[in-house]
Design a protein around this motif. Structure first.
Motif, PDB file in Angstrom:
ATOM      1  N   UNK A   1     -36.203  40.531   4.579  1.00 15.26           N
ATOM      2  CA  UNK A   1     -36.955  39.542   3.813  1.00 15.26           C
ATOM      3  C   UNK A   1     -36.090  38.793   2.816  1.00 15.26           C
ATOM      4  N   UNK A   2     -35.150  39.479   2.196  1.00 12.64           N
ATOM      5  CA  UNK A   2     -34.300  38.814   1.209  1.00 12.64           C
ATOM      6  C   UNK A   2     -33.286  37.877   1.883  1.00 12.64           C
ATOM      7  N   UNK A   3     -32.897  38.186   3.107  1.00 14.50           N
ATOM      8  CA  UNK A   3     -32.035  37.270   3.847  1.00 14.50           C
ATOM      9  C   UNK A   3     -32.809  35.983   4.147  1.00 14.50           C
ATOM     10  N   UNK A   4     -34.053  36.130   4.577  1.00 12.60           N
ATOM     11  CA  UNK A   4     -34.900  34.961   4.828  1.00 12.60           C
ATOM     12  C   UNK A   4     -35.081  34.162   3.536  1.00 12.60           C
ATOM     13  N   UNK A   5     -35.322  34.859   2.435  1.00 14.70           N
ATOM     14  CA  UNK A   5     -35.543  34.194   1.146  1.00 14.70           C
ATOM     15  C   UNK A   5     -34.310  33.456   0.648  1.00 14.70           C
ATOM     16  N   UNK A   6     -33.142  33.805   1.169  1.00 12.87           N
ATOM     17  CA  UNK A   6     -31.926  33.104   0.755  1.00 12.87           C
ATOM     18  C   UNK A   6     -31.937  31.641   1.190  1.00 12.87           C
TER      19      UNK A   6
ATOM     20  N   UNK B   1     -40.151  34.468  -7.197  1.00  7.95           N
ATOM     21  CA  UNK B   1     -41.099  35.489  -6.754  1.00  7.95           C
ATOM     22  C   UNK B   1     -41.255  35.303  -5.248  1.00  7.95           C
ATOM     23  N   UNK B   2     -41.430  36.397  -4.536  1.00 11.09           N
ATOM     24  CA  UNK B   2     -41.616  36.300  -3.085  1.00 11.09           C
ATOM     25  C   UNK B   2     -42.704  37.262  -2.639  1.00 11.09           C
ATOM     26  N   UNK B   3     -43.405  36.835  -1.631  1.00 13.37           N
ATOM     27  CA  UNK B   3     -44.394  37.680  -0.973  1.00 13.37           C
ATOM     28  C   UNK B   3     -44.145  37.544   0.522  1.00 13.37           C
ATOM     29  N   UNK B   4     -43.979  38.681   1.179  1.00 14.92           N
ATOM     30  CA  UNK B   4     -43.680  38.675   2.613  1.00 14.92           C
ATOM     31  C   UNK B   4     -44.992  38.824   3.379  1.00 14.92           C
ATOM     32  N   UNK B   5     -45.360  37.761   4.100  1.00 13.58           N
ATOM     33  CA  UNK B   5     -46.651  37.709   4.787  1.00 13.58           C
ATOM     34  C   UNK B   5     -46.599  38.289   6.195  1.00 13.58           C
ATOM     35  N   UNK B   6     -45.643  37.825   6.974  1.00 18.69           N
ATOM     36  CA  UNK B   6     -45.475  38.299   8.350  1.00 18.69           C
ATOM     37  C   UNK B   6     -43.989  38.438   8.633  1.00 18.69           C
ATOM     38  N   UNK B   7     -43.615  39.369   9.503  1.00 24.81           N
ATOM     39  CA  UNK B   7     -42.189  39.553   9.786  1.00 24.81           C
ATOM     40  C   UNK B   7     -41.598  38.383  10.562  1.00 24.81           C
ATOM     41  N   UNK B   8     -40.318  38.202  10.352  1.00 25.50           N
ATOM     42  CA  UNK B   8     -39.534  37.247  11.131  1.00 25.50           C
ATOM     43  C   UNK B   8     -38.558  38.075  11.942  1.00 25.50           C
ATOM     44  N   UNK B   9     -38.469  37.785  13.224  1.00 23.08           N
ATOM     45  CA  UNK B   9     -37.584  38.525  14.111  1.00 23.08           C
ATOM     46  C   UNK B   9     -36.340  37.690  14.398  1.00 23.08           C
TER      47      UNK B   9
ATOM     48  N   UNK C   1     -42.420  27.836  -2.900  1.00 21.74           N
ATOM     49  CA  UNK C   1     -41.451  28.076  -1.838  1.00 21.74           C
ATOM     50  C   UNK C   1     -42.142  28.745  -0.651  1.00 21.74           C
ATOM     51  N   UNK C   2     -41.818  28.280   0.544  1.00 23.52           N
ATOM     52  CA  UNK C   2     -42.419  28.827   1.763  1.00 23.52           C
ATOM     53  C   UNK C   2     -41.399  28.843   2.889  1.00 23.52           C
ATOM     54  N   UNK C   3     -41.515  29.857   3.739  1.00 29.06           N
ATOM     55  CA  UNK C   3     -40.780  29.876   5.007  1.00 29.06           C
ATOM     56  C   UNK C   3     -41.834  29.993   6.095  1.00 29.06           C
TER      57      UNK C   3
ATOM     58  N   UNK D   1     -26.248  37.984  12.404  1.00 32.37           N
ATOM     59  CA  UNK D   1     -26.524  37.696  10.989  1.00 32.37           C
ATOM     60  C   UNK D   1     -27.195  38.893  10.322  1.00 32.37           C
ATOM     61  N   UNK D   2     -28.199  39.434  10.997  1.00 30.63           N
ATOM     62  CA  UNK D   2     -28.965  40.556  10.446  1.00 30.63           C
ATOM     63  C   UNK D   2     -28.078  41.788  10.304  1.00 30.63           C
ATOM     64  N   UNK D   3     -27.264  42.047  11.303  1.00 33.88           N
ATOM     65  CA  UNK D   3     -26.360  43.193  11.270  1.00 33.88           C
ATOM     66  C   UNK D   3     -25.334  43.064  10.143  1.00 33.88           C
ATOM     67  N   UNK D   4     -24.750  41.869   9.990  1.00 33.64           N
ATOM     68  CA  UNK D   4     -23.783  41.651   8.908  1.00 33.64           C
ATOM     69  C   UNK D   4     -24.427  41.814   7.542  1.00 33.64           C
ATOM     70  N   UNK D   5     -25.634  41.294   7.381  1.00 36.60           N
ATOM     71  CA  UNK D   5     -26.346  41.416   6.109  1.00 36.60           C
ATOM     72  C   UNK D   5     -26.651  42.889   5.821  1.00 36.60           C
ATOM     73  N   UNK D   6     -27.098  43.617   6.839  1.00 40.29           N
ATOM     74  CA  UNK D   6     -27.401  45.047   6.666  1.00 40.29           C
ATOM     75  C   UNK D   6     -26.156  45.817   6.228  1.00 40.29           C
ATOM     76  N   UNK D   7     -25.031  45.500   6.819  1.00 36.45           N
ATOM     77  CA  UNK D   7     -23.772  46.145   6.443  1.00 36.45           C
ATOM     78  C   UNK D   7     -23.380  45.776   5.017  1.00 36.45           C
ATOM     79  N   UNK D   8     -23.510  44.497   4.685  1.00 36.82           N
ATOM     80  CA  UNK D   8     -23.141  44.013   3.358  1.00 36.82           C
ATOM     81  C   UNK D   8     -23.928  44.707   2.254  1.00 36.82           C
ATOM     82  N   UNK D   9     -25.237  44.910   2.461  1.00 37.30           N
ATOM     83  CA  UNK D   9     -26.058  45.514   1.406  1.00 37.30           C
ATOM     84  C   UNK D   9     -26.268  47.015   1.582  1.00 37.30           C
TER      85      UNK D   9
END
Length: 140
Positions: free
Chosen positions: A41-46, A65-73, A101-103, A6-14
């Motif tokens: 972060x924007x993939x997570x926010x989707x 609006x988004x604020x990134x608190x901690x990374x998601x791996x 909104x929260x993740x 998922x991350x690789x495809x998103x990175x390629x897409x953008x």
């Protein structure tokens, strides 16, 4: 869960070549010898758009609006949560709804308990405004 694919495809897409989004990166900042691929972060926010579109088909995402608190791996279990903050009637044009909104991700436990916030970390926080046209009805 966002997979490495998922991350690789998103990175390629953008067109994002940042090495922190590659699964082969060793995260020296965290003094870890384990390869850790950070999810965009924007993939997570989707997740928020998915929540609104699934629960309220026909809703229109106006702002976020988004604020990134901690990374998601990659391969970490996460859950998105939307909580209504205010509702404003637009008379015959529908309603504007402002939501918190929260993740969250778990901290080594099998299930993410967002109700009691046990064993969780807030990773992404923010606020969204969604327009609900007059004909839009929530399925939940």
């Amino acid at each position: 869960i966002f997979t490495p694919e998922d991350v690789s495809l998103y990175a390629t897409l953008i067109g994002d070549d940042n090495p922190i989004h590659r699964s082969s990166l060793k995260n020296e900042t965290l003094h870890s010898n384990v390869s850790q691929q950070i999810v965009h972060g924007m993939l997570v926010s989707s997740l928020f758009s998915s929540i609104f579109g699934t629960l309220i088909p026909g809703s229109v995402y106006r702002s976020q609006s988004v604020s990134f608190q901690t990374p998601i791996y990659s391969n970490e279990s996460v859950i998105g949560r939307v909580q209504v903050k205010t509702m404003k009637s637009l008379k015959s044009r529908g309603m504007l709804v402002t939501c918190l909104t929260n993740v969250y991700k778990n901290n080594g436990k099998e299930a993410v308990d967002i109700v009691n916030r046990e064993h969780t970390s807030s990773c992404v926080t923010g606020e969204a405004v969604v327009w609900l046209p007059q004909s839009t009805k929530s399925s939940h």
